[in-house]
Motif scaffolding. Structure first.
Motif, PDB file in Angstrom:
ATOM      1  N   GLY A   1      -4.463 -13.145  -3.143  1.00 33.38           N
ATOM      2  CA  GLY A   1      -5.634 -13.802  -1.969  1.00 33.38           C
ATOM      3  C   GLY A   1      -5.141 -13.591  -0.376  1.00 33.38           C
ATOM      4  N   SER A   2      -5.728 -15.278  -0.119  1.00 34.09           N
ATOM      5  CA  SER A   2      -5.323 -14.873   1.200  1.00 34.09           C
ATOM      6  C   SER A   2      -4.428 -16.940   1.433  1.00 34.09           C
ATOM      7  N   ILE A   3      -3.978 -17.141   2.855  1.00 35.85           N
ATOM      8  CA  ILE A   3      -3.441 -18.673   2.835  1.00 35.85           C
ATOM      9  C   ILE A   3      -4.171 -20.103   2.259  1.00 35.85           C
ATOM     10  N   SER A   4      -3.596 -20.124   1.049  1.00 37.33           N
ATOM     11  CA  SER A   4      -4.881 -21.962   0.937  1.00 37.33           C
ATOM     12  C   SER A   4      -3.976 -23.092   1.729  1.00 37.33           C
ATOM     13  N   MET A   5      -2.491 -23.333   2.082  1.00 34.65           N
ATOM     14  CA  MET A   5      -1.744 -23.604   2.562  1.00 34.65           C
ATOM     15  C   MET A   5      -0.403 -23.276   2.874  1.00 34.65           C
ATOM     16  N   LEU A   6       0.333 -24.038   4.293  1.00 37.04           N
ATOM     17  CA  LEU A   6       1.541 -23.272   4.880  1.00 37.04           C
ATOM     18  C   LEU A   6       2.101 -25.148   4.677  1.00 37.04           C
ATOM     19  N   ALA A   7       3.957 -25.441   4.374  1.00 36.92           N
ATOM     20  CA  ALA A   7       4.368 -26.011   4.735  1.00 36.92           C
ATOM     21  C   ALA A   7       5.544 -26.181   5.260  1.00 36.92           C
ATOM     22  N   CYS A   8       5.437 -27.004   6.398  1.00 34.66           N
ATOM     23  CA  CYS A   8       6.617 -26.095   7.449  1.00 34.66           C
ATOM     24  C   CYS A   8       7.429 -27.919   7.132  1.00 34.66           C
ATOM     25  N   GLY A   9       8.971 -26.995   7.011  1.00 38.81           N
ATOM     26  CA  GLY A   9      10.363 -28.359   7.103  1.00 38.81           C
ATOM     27  C   GLY A   9      10.559 -27.938   8.242  1.00 38.81           C
ATOM     28  N   GLY A  10      12.329 -28.648   8.301  1.00 34.58           N
ATOM     29  CA  GLY A  10      12.954 -28.080   9.691  1.00 34.58           C
ATOM     30  C   GLY A  10      12.929 -27.126  10.378  1.00 34.58           C
ATOM     31  N   ALA A  11      13.192 -25.784   9.731  1.00 30.63           N
ATOM     32  CA  ALA A  11      13.185 -24.330  10.083  1.00 30.63           C
ATOM     33  C   ALA A  11      12.296 -23.701   9.202  1.00 30.63           C
ATOM     34  N   HIS A  12      11.773 -23.420   7.940  1.00 29.13           N
ATOM     35  CA  HIS A  12      11.671 -22.567   7.322  1.00 29.13           C
ATOM     36  C   HIS A  12      10.140 -23.151   6.343  1.00 29.13           C
ATOM     37  N   VAL A  13       9.470 -22.517   6.163  1.00 29.88           N
ATOM     38  CA  VAL A  13       7.861 -22.199   6.361  1.00 29.88           C
ATOM     39  C   VAL A  13       7.798 -21.952   4.640  1.00 29.88           C
ATOM     40  N   VAL A  14       6.643 -22.571   3.464  1.00 23.85           N
ATOM     41  CA  VAL A  14       6.535 -22.201   2.597  1.00 23.85           C
ATOM     42  C   VAL A  14       4.748 -22.522   2.612  1.00 23.85           C
ATOM     43  N   ALA A  15       4.127 -20.984   2.362  1.00 21.72           N
ATOM     44  CA  ALA A  15       2.721 -20.017   2.076  1.00 21.72           C
ATOM     45  C   ALA A  15       2.556 -19.942   0.969  1.00 21.72           C
ATOM     46  N   LEU A  16       1.276 -20.667   0.538  1.00 23.60           N
ATOM     47  CA  LEU A  16       0.267 -20.941  -0.732  1.00 23.60           C
ATOM     48  C   LEU A  16      -0.533 -20.120  -0.537  1.00 23.60           C
ATOM     49  N   THR A  17      -0.963 -19.145  -1.397  1.00 19.51           N
ATOM     50  CA  THR A  17      -2.019 -17.956  -1.479  1.00 19.51           C
ATOM     51  C   THR A  17      -2.970 -19.222  -2.659  1.00 19.51           C
ATOM     52  N   SER A  18      -4.130 -18.872  -2.313  1.00 17.43           N
ATOM     53  CA  SER A  18      -5.210 -18.932  -3.185  1.00 17.43           C
ATOM     54  C   SER A  18      -5.445 -17.966  -4.469  1.00 17.43           C
ATOM     55  N   GLY A  19      -4.308 -17.166  -4.933  1.00 24.49           N
ATOM     56  CA  GLY A  19      -4.587 -17.370  -6.195  1.00 24.49           C
ATOM     57  C   GLY A  19      -2.509 -17.982  -6.853  1.00 24.49           C
ATOM     58  N   GLY A  20      -2.297 -18.212  -5.669  1.00 22.38           N
ATOM     59  CA  GLY A  20      -1.129 -19.386  -6.773  1.00 22.38           C
ATOM     60  C   GLY A  20      -0.112 -18.508  -6.952  1.00 22.38           C
ATOM     61  N   ARG A  21       0.253 -17.860  -5.686  1.00 23.68           N
ATOM     62  CA  ARG A  21       1.629 -17.848  -5.214  1.00 23.68           C
ATOM     63  C   ARG A  21       2.859 -17.806  -4.120  1.00 23.68           C
ATOM     64  N   VAL A  22       3.896 -17.728  -4.435  1.00 21.24           N
ATOM     65  CA  VAL A  22       4.499 -18.316  -3.021  1.00 21.24           C
ATOM     66  C   VAL A  22       5.324 -17.543  -2.277  1.00 21.24           C
ATOM     67  N   LEU A  23       5.330 -17.552  -1.206  1.00 22.73           N
ATOM     68  CA  LEU A  23       5.829 -16.755   0.106  1.00 22.73           C
ATOM     69  C   LEU A  23       6.529 -17.890   0.484  1.00 22.73           C
ATOM     70  N   THR A  24       7.990 -17.002   1.466  1.00 26.60           N
ATOM     71  CA  THR A  24       8.810 -18.249   2.296  1.00 26.60           C
ATOM     72  C   THR A  24       9.839 -17.449   3.653  1.00 26.60           C
ATOM     73  N   TRP A  25       9.785 -18.482   4.849  1.00 28.49           N
ATOM     74  CA  TRP A  25      10.569 -17.638   5.788  1.00 28.49           C
ATOM     75  C   TRP A  25      10.836 -18.681   6.453  1.00 28.49           C
ATOM     76  N   GLY A  26      11.787 -17.808   7.082  1.00 34.57           N
ATOM     77  CA  GLY A  26      12.697 -18.704   8.386  1.00 34.57           C
ATOM     78  C   GLY A  26      13.943 -19.706   7.739  1.00 34.57           C
ATOM     79  N   ARG A  27      14.248 -20.258   8.124  1.00 35.30           N
ATOM     80  CA  ARG A  27      16.151 -20.740   7.055  1.00 35.30           C
ATOM     81  C   ARG A  27      16.000 -20.539   5.931  1.00 35.30           C
ATOM     82  N   GLY A  28      17.372 -20.382   5.296  1.00 37.13           N
ATOM     83  CA  GLY A  28      17.546 -20.559   3.489  1.00 37.13           C
ATOM     84  C   GLY A  28      19.061 -20.870   3.735  1.00 37.13           C
ATOM     85  N   THR A  29      19.648 -21.574   4.898  1.00 35.39           N
ATOM     86  CA  THR A  29      21.018 -21.548   4.581  1.00 35.39           C
ATOM     87  C   THR A  29      21.311 -22.306   3.406  1.00 35.39           C
TER      88      THR A  29
END
Length: 393
Positions: free
Chosen positions: A52-80
């Motif tokens: 599904g489409s992006i229903s929510m983003l959460a942005c942190g210090g230098a990383h991003v968490v994306a939540l889709t309308s189907g309940g899946r999660v994708l992340t990117w950015g700093r992961g150290t």
């Protein structure tokens, strides 16, 4: 499949734009550099997703968490610190699925400075990333590179999580009394768990003062916290605004007003009333109070222009940015008007205002992109970077 069936919703085409600090890959452009103007992203991992489409983003210090309308999660950015949840502690330049959560339907996500939280439709809470202050709630001070269930809430239904810089808040569903919990760093009172100063807590502890109050929203940023009650009352605790004393337990702020949304920055807050009026509280570093003369730790101030119908209760005020250096803290703010225009002001060092420069701005400025007339529906801010999402009709 655990915790119910995954929701099936039709795919919606969306445009995602980002700008600002990008040296850890947090902009999703595939480049490790700042961007001073809005960049239209081409993210094949999202476009090809059946979730599904992006229903929510959460942005942190230098990383991003994306939540889709189907309940899946994708992340990117700093992961150290493991905050991406991919099972390793490395950066990621493009959205990547958090595979360990695929058996759960995720309904809420949050991103702190270097930790992340995920809430499932069954009320389970998962956290990962830096745990050196106990902010993951697992009873230790370790880092986790894969989301781990917070066992403390195994017999409760978690509804929301809010990640601050080094602390976390949790809101339980449909309960009075023991409904808000805090864990992590507490040296500024941001956990709200005791009138005495608490250095840290690595297990959730009940936030005081809400025994007879129904809380509907929690938020955290920097070293302070806030919540809204069902009747629109604002409660704040933690680091005091604009140098005022820290508050160790929740206190009702501006009790004569009723609010529908609250967003916290490093040393300020942006508030939206039920009547669609925007107020600001806190310090005025980098012009964040929109060129006002007074420090707003004692009284609210209207944002210039909000006396008219330019802003309504339908606008999204999802987050403000925080960034900490050894001497001071920096902040910027973003608003969406009822016409879908984005306005930014405050700290601009990394181009996070989207105006083509690294200058600070003391007054709200209209963000333009190459399409000139893009009506934005949602905005999300991290530490020195900004995302906007637009549904394409």
């Amino acid at each position: 499949m655990e915790e119910g069936s995954r929701r099936e919703e039709p795919l919606k085409e969306e445009e995602i734009w980002s700008w600002g600090a990008g040296t850890d890959g947090q902009l999703g452009t595939g480049k490790l550099e700042d961007e001073l103007l809005p960049q239209l992203l081409h993210l094949p991992s999202l476009a090809a997703s059946a979730a599904g489409s992006i229903s929510m983003l959460a942005c942190g210090g230098a990383h991003v968490v994306a939540l889709t309308s189907g309940g899946r999660v994708l992340t990117w950015g700093r992961g150290t610190s493991g905050q991406l949840g991919h099972g390793e502690m490395v950066n990621c330049l493009y959205p990547k699925a958090v595979n360990s959560l695929e058996d759960h339907v995720i309904t809420h996500v949050s991103a702190g400075w270097s930790h992340s939280g995920f809430v499932s439709d069954g009320g389970c809470l998962f956290t990962c990333g830096d745990g050196s202050f106990g902010q993951l709630g697992h009873g230790d001070y370790s880092a986790y590179s894969t989301p781990a269930k917070v066992s403390y809430f195994v017999n409760n239904h978690v509804e929301q999580m809010a990640c601050g810089m080094r602390h976390s808040l949790v809101l339980l569903k449909g309960s009075l009394g023991s409904q808000v919990y805090g864990f992590g760093s507490g040296k500024r009172g941001q956990l709200g768990i005791s009138v005495e100063k608490i250095k840290s807590a690595n297990l959730p502890r009940v936030t005081a003062g809400f025994e007879d109050i129904q809380i509907t929203t929690i938020t955290a940023n920097g070293d302070h916290s806030a919540s809204l009650s069902v009747d629109g009352k604002l409660y704040t605790w933690g680091r005091g605004f604009s140098g005022s004393p820290d508050i160790n337990v929740p206190s009702c702020t501006l009790p004569s007003l009723s609010f529908s949304q609250v967003a916290l920055g490093w040393n300020h807050a942006l508030l939206l009333t039920d009547d669609g009026e925007v107020f600001m509280l806190g310090g005025n570093r980098h012009g964040v109070l929109s060129n006002t003369e007074k420090m707003m730790n004692t009284a609210p101030n209207h944002l210039p222009g909000t006396e008219s119908s330019s802003f309504t209760s339908e606008l999204f005020i999802l987050s403000t940015s925080l960034f900490l250096c050894p001497l001071t803290s920096f902040i910027f703010l973003v608003l969406i008007t009822v016409d879908g225009e984005v306005m930014t002001w405050g700290w601009g060092e990394h181009g996070q205002l989207g105006l083509g420069s690294t200058s600070d701005e003391t007054d709200p400025c209209l963000v333009r992109n190459e399409k000139e007339a893009v009506a934005i529906s949602r905005v999300y801010c991290g530490s020195g970077f900004t995302y906007v999402v637009k549904a394409v009709h």
